[in-house]
Design a protein around this motif. Structure first.
Motif, short mmCIF file in Angstrom:
data_model
loop_
_atom_site.label_atom_id
_atom_site.label_comp_id
_atom_site.label_asym_id
_atom_site.label_seq_id
_atom_site.Cartn_x
_atom_site.Cartn_y
_atom_site.Cartn_z
N LYS A 53 12.03 65.00 -67.61
CA LYS A 53 12.73 64.74 -66.35
C LYS A 53 13.33 63.34 -66.33
CE LYS A 53 10.07 67.91 -63.55
NZ LYS A 53 11.03 68.83 -63.00
N TYR A 54 14.47 63.22 -65.64
CA TYR A 54 15.05 61.91 -65.38
C TYR A 54 14.22 61.24 -64.29
CZ TYR A 54 19.25 63.52 -67.81
OH TYR A 54 20.13 63.98 -68.74
N ASP B 294 15.32 67.20 -62.67
CA ASP B 294 15.62 67.95 -63.89
C ASP B 294 16.98 67.60 -64.47
OD1 ASP B 294 13.21 69.44 -63.95
OD2 ASP B 294 14.01 70.79 -62.43
N ASP B 295 17.94 67.31 -63.60
CA ASP B 295 19.29 66.98 -64.06
C ASP B 295 19.92 66.00 -63.09
OD1 ASP B 295 20.87 68.42 -61.94
OD2 ASP B 295 19.88 70.16 -62.81
N LYS C 180 25.87 67.81 -51.10
CA LYS C 180 25.81 68.59 -49.87
C LYS C 180 24.42 69.13 -49.55
CE LYS C 180 30.55 70.03 -50.45
NZ LYS C 180 31.44 71.05 -50.91
N THR C 181 23.69 69.56 -50.58
CA THR C 181 22.41 70.21 -50.32
C THR C 181 21.25 69.62 -51.10
OG1 THR C 181 22.78 71.85 -52.06
CG2 THR C 181 23.53 72.42 -49.84
N ARG C 182 21.51 68.81 -52.09
CA ARG C 182 20.46 68.26 -52.94
C ARG C 182 20.57 66.75 -52.97
NH1 ARG C 182 20.51 67.91 -59.08
NH2 ARG C 182 18.44 67.14 -59.49
N TRP C 183 19.46 66.08 -52.61
CA TRP C 183 19.44 64.63 -52.56
C TRP C 183 18.12 64.10 -53.11
CZ3 TRP C 183 20.78 67.33 -47.94
CH2 TRP C 183 22.14 67.28 -47.64
#
Length: 181
Positions: A27-28, A44-45, A51-54
């Motif tokens: 993982k980063y 993971d990336d 918009k939906t992932r922070w």
């Protein structure tokens, strides 16, 4: 290159982000600051959609709690941590309640396998604004870490002074790490 997107939720002041130079367990690792702490996320990336992932701040490295501590008001990452045989060396900036207008620089040593674990942390700043060029300029009384590198046996920390000049401080790496705590 892609169009920039938000990686922190809208309307959240999120600063001082950097990415660990190596993945941990696939993982980063992203360090960032939401006042007053350094937050850490494992992802993971790096494909955020804006918009939906922070970033959510899964872990934190908090400010210290004693009023006498130099870094008890806010802390934030400087450059990406440097890998050493003792752990990840994180150079950070901080402000304390006894000297709120002055940014100072400290160092932490984080576990190589779990960078959420602080192994050592400077009890006093490693650098504070004392020189004229760190106290005269756009923002007086500020030293702010911007970059760090290990060249041969020396640590070089690049920092801004008074939001006006770029400076560098150096130390023998082994000596610096031995006296970290």
């Amino acid at each position: 290159w892609k169009k920039p997107v938000l990686i922190s939720p809208p309307y959240i002041v999120d600063k001082n982000a950097c990415i660990l130079p190596e993945k941990i367990k696939g993982k980063y690792v992203i360090f960032h600051r939401v006042f007053p702490n350094i937050l850490i996320d494992f992802v993971d990336d790096l494909d955020f959609d804006g918009k939906t992932r922070w970033l959510v701040g899964q872990y934190k490295i908090p400010t210290r709690i004693l009023s006498s501590d130099w870094d008890n008001k806010k802390v934030g990452c400087g450059p990406p941590p440097l890998k050493t045989k003792y752990g990840w060396l994180l150079i950070y900036q901080a402000v304390g309640s006894s000297d709120e207008s002055r940014y100072k620089i400290g160092a932490m040593l984080l576990d190589l396998q779990d960078p959420t674990k602080v192994l050592a942390r400077t009890k006093t700043p490693i650098l504070e604004p004392l020189a004229a060029y760190e106290n005269e300029g756009c923002k007086y009384g500020v030293v702010y870490p911007c970059g760090a590198v290990i060249i041969e046996d020396r640590l070089f920390v690049y920092y801004g002074g008074a939001d006006t000049v770029v400076c560098v401080a150096t130390a023998k790496l082994e000596h610096f790490l031995e006296h970290l705590a």
